[in-house]
Design an enzyme around this catalytic site. Structure first.
Site, PDB file in Angstrom:
ATOM      1  N   THR A  58      68.398  68.966  -2.317  1.00  0.00           N
ATOM      2  CA  THR A  58      67.926  69.297  -3.665  1.00  0.00           C
ATOM      3  C   THR A  58      67.294  70.676  -3.677  1.00  0.00           C
ATOM      4  OG1 THR A  58      66.362  68.825  -5.452  1.00  0.00           O
ATOM      5  CG2 THR A  58      65.734  68.016  -3.303  1.00  0.00           C
ATOM      6  N   ASP A 109      66.469  62.449  -4.367  1.00  0.00           N
ATOM      7  CA  ASP A 109      65.653  61.233  -4.357  1.00  0.00           C
ATOM      8  C   ASP A 109      66.376  60.014  -4.947  1.00  0.00           C
ATOM      9  OD1 ASP A 109      63.090  59.951  -3.839  1.00  0.00           O
ATOM     10  OD2 ASP A 109      63.066  59.708  -6.024  1.00  0.00           O
ATOM     11  N   ARG A 112      62.083  70.315 -11.375  1.00  0.00           N
ATOM     12  CA  ARG A 112      61.603  69.013 -11.883  1.00  0.00           C
ATOM     13  C   ARG A 112      60.080  68.948 -11.892  1.00  0.00           C
ATOM     14  NH1 ARG A 112      64.437  63.554 -10.436  1.00  0.00           N
ATOM     15  NH2 ARG A 112      63.733  64.096  -8.369  1.00  0.00           N
ATOM     16  N   ASP A 145      64.956  71.233  -5.586  1.00  0.00           N
ATOM     17  CA  ASP A 145      63.552  70.990  -5.972  1.00  0.00           C
ATOM     18  C   ASP A 145      62.629  70.894  -4.761  1.00  0.00           C
ATOM     19  OD1 ASP A 145      64.656  70.763  -8.516  1.00  0.00           O
ATOM     20  OD2 ASP A 145      64.827  68.580  -8.379  1.00  0.00           O
ATOM     21  N   ASP A 172      61.628  68.333  -3.191  1.00  0.00           N
ATOM     22  CA  ASP A 172      60.578  67.350  -3.496  1.00  0.00           C
ATOM     23  C   ASP A 172      60.729  66.034  -2.730  1.00  0.00           C
ATOM     24  OD1 ASP A 172      62.855  66.468  -4.760  1.00  0.00           O
ATOM     25  OD2 ASP A 172      61.941  66.171  -6.724  1.00  0.00           O
ATOM     26  N   ARG A 220      77.151  54.702 -12.007  1.00  0.00           N
ATOM     27  CA  ARG A 220      76.906  53.253 -12.038  1.00  0.00           C
ATOM     28  C   ARG A 220      76.046  52.755 -10.880  1.00  0.00           C
ATOM     29  NH1 ARG A 220      83.084  51.719 -13.100  1.00  0.00           N
ATOM     30  NH2 ARG A 220      83.357  53.782 -12.198  1.00  0.00           N
ATOM     31  N   GLY A 243      72.988  65.626  -8.641  1.00  0.00           N
ATOM     32  CA  GLY A 243      73.229  67.023  -9.021  1.00  0.00           C
ATOM     33  C   GLY A 243      73.575  67.839  -7.783  1.00  0.00           C
TER      34      GLY A 243
HETATM   35  O1  F6P Z   1      67.116  67.937  -9.421  1.00  0.00           O
HETATM   36  C1  F6P Z   1      67.860  69.109  -9.492  1.00  0.00           C
HETATM   37  C2  F6P Z   1      67.827  69.688 -10.879  1.00  0.00           C
HETATM   38  O2  F6P Z   1      68.532  70.906 -10.854  1.00  0.00           O
HETATM   39  C3  F6P Z   1      66.447  69.863 -11.469  1.00  0.00           C
HETATM   40  O3  F6P Z   1      65.779  70.992 -10.954  1.00  0.00           O
HETATM   41  C4  F6P Z   1      66.771  69.935 -12.934  1.00  0.00           C
HETATM   42  O4  F6P Z   1      65.678  69.489 -13.706  1.00  0.00           O
HETATM   43  C5  F6P Z   1      67.924  68.972 -13.081  1.00  0.00           C
HETATM   44  O5  F6P Z   1      68.493  68.829 -11.789  1.00  0.00           O
HETATM   45  C6  F6P Z   1      68.997  69.440 -14.031  1.00  0.00           C
HETATM   46  O6  F6P Z   1      69.924  68.413 -14.157  1.00  0.00           O
HETATM   47  P1  F6P Z   1      71.325  68.592 -14.886  1.00  0.00           P
HETATM   48  O7  F6P Z   1      72.227  69.330 -13.961  1.00  0.00           O
HETATM   49  O8  F6P Z   1      71.749  67.202 -15.130  1.00  0.00           O
HETATM   50  O9  F6P Z   1      71.070  69.377 -16.130  1.00  0.00           O
END
Ligand code: F6P
Length: 359
Positions: A139, A117, A185, A141, A143, A78, A13
């Site tokens: 990220t 991660d 997350r 997050d 984390d 993948r 992401g």
């Molecule tokens: O890990 C980054 C994050 O933005 C999280 O905070 C969130 O849960 C997730 O990705 C959202 O993912 P997507 O963009 O696939 O909806």
């Protein structure tokens, strides 16, 4: 270093600051007479090396200030490792071969991977297979282990801060409790920092499952004191002591954390009578231009990644510790979630500021 070229890709992401890291890598590489090849759409680009392009200080001028990634990214493509014996992540030999051949085709001596991660887990698998890989922790997050901060986090905190401030004026007008569900997350860094920065009254985070009765008492107490409005920042991974984390389906059939904000809204409204509304900040936390901090950090991370490549320090991840840019073993950083510890300073300070944490 055997080759005169570096590869770079952005995986998983997106978040603000990816382009700042790319810029840092490209400029620092140029000073060492190293060329940079950007692979498109994350690891998927290794399967389609004809789409790779040369990045130069000239064609990346100005990108540090922009959001997203000029290279594109793929989330859970993948190259997502499968579970092998003993639950250990493994990458198939075919994918490792394809990655090696893409790097050879472009005469790339080291690959810089910007990822969270999951993507750094893939980077570690490639490093273990003998490829020259360097990770950069990305990220919102925050984390990832072995670093005090990831790039993208500061920008996301600033988005949450603005949202809290904007919600406060409407909450004050209508004597409402406004619930803001934010990302993060399984960790509460973003909710906590956003709540402190924006001056919210309540922060609910995954690390502290909240007590519904105590939350209701807190809201009624604020009512009794005549407080016109309340703002609650709720992490998407938060849950009630008696409940589970909530999830929702995406349009592509995957599931993501989400829905706890609406749950808190209806809990408070039904048990206190206080007019309550909730909203979800969503991808506004990931998009748009990076803050000054993320522009600086991102470019510094890029410079460090090039230093590591030039010194042959493969299998390492750039990191930020105690105010300095440094590095750590990829193997130490991945697979361990960095959560808000019970004795962490930000928790203690949030309590000292009177922010209610659902305890
Ligand atoms: O890990 C980054 C994050 O933005 C999280 O905070 C969130 O849960 C997730 O990705 C959202 O993912 P997507 O963009 O696939 O909806």
């Amino acid at each position: 270093m055997p080759a005169t070229r570096l590869g770079i890709l952005t995986a998983g992401g997106d978040c603000a600051g990816l382009n700042a890291v790319i810029r840092g890598v490209v400029c620092a590489a140029a000073q060492r007479q190293l060329e940079v090849v950007g692979f498109a759409e994350g690891y998927e680009g290794l399967l389609d090396p004809s789409r790779a392009r040369t990045l130069t200080p000239e064609n990346t001028r100005g990108i540090a200030a922009t959001g997203g990634t000029i290279l594109g990214s793929t989330n859970k493509g993948r190259f997502q490792p499968r579970r092998g014996p003993g639950g250990q992540p493994v990458l198939s030999d075919a994918l490792v071969r394809a990655a090696r051949s893409a790097l050879e085709q472009h005469r790339v001596g080291a690959l810089v991977v910007l990822g969270g991660d999951g993507s750094l887990r893939t980077a570690l698998q490639l490093a273990r297979a003998g490829l020259h890989v360097i990770g950069v922790p990305k990220t919102i997050d925050n984390d990832i282990d072995s670093t005090d901060v990831t790039f993208g986090f500061d920008t996301a905190v600033s988005r949450v801060t603005s949202a809290v401030e904007e919600l406060r004026t409407t909450a004050e007008s209508h004597r409402r409790l406004m619930v803001l569900e934010v990302m993060g997350r399984h960790t509460g860094w973003l909710a906590l920092h956003g709540a402190v920065s924006g001056g919210a009254d309540i922060a609910l985070i995954p690390e502290i499952p909240f007590d519904g009765d105590s939350l209701i008492r807190m809201v009624k107490e604020a009512d009794r004191r005549g407080q016109r409005s309340l703002i609650a920042v709720v992490a998407e991974g938060a849950r009630a002591r008696t409940g589970r984390q909530m999830r929702r389906q995406t349009s592509t059939g995957d599931s993501r954390l989400g829905g706890i904000g609406a749950f808190v809204e209806s809990l408070v409204a039904s048990r206190t009578g206080r007019e309550t509304r909730s909203c979800t900040l969503g991808h506004l936390q990931r998009g748009g231009p990076p803050t000054a901090f993320d522009r600086v950090l991102g470019q510094q991370f890029g410079v460090r990644a090039v230093d590591l490549a030039a010194d042959g320090m493969f299998g390492r991840m750039v990191s930020y510790r105690f105010g300095s840019v440094t590095d750590a073993a990829l193997a130490d950083a991945v697979g361990r979630r960095r959560s808000v510890a019970p004795d962490s300073q930000i928790l203690r300070h949030a309590r000292a500021l009177g922010i209610y944490l659902g305890e």
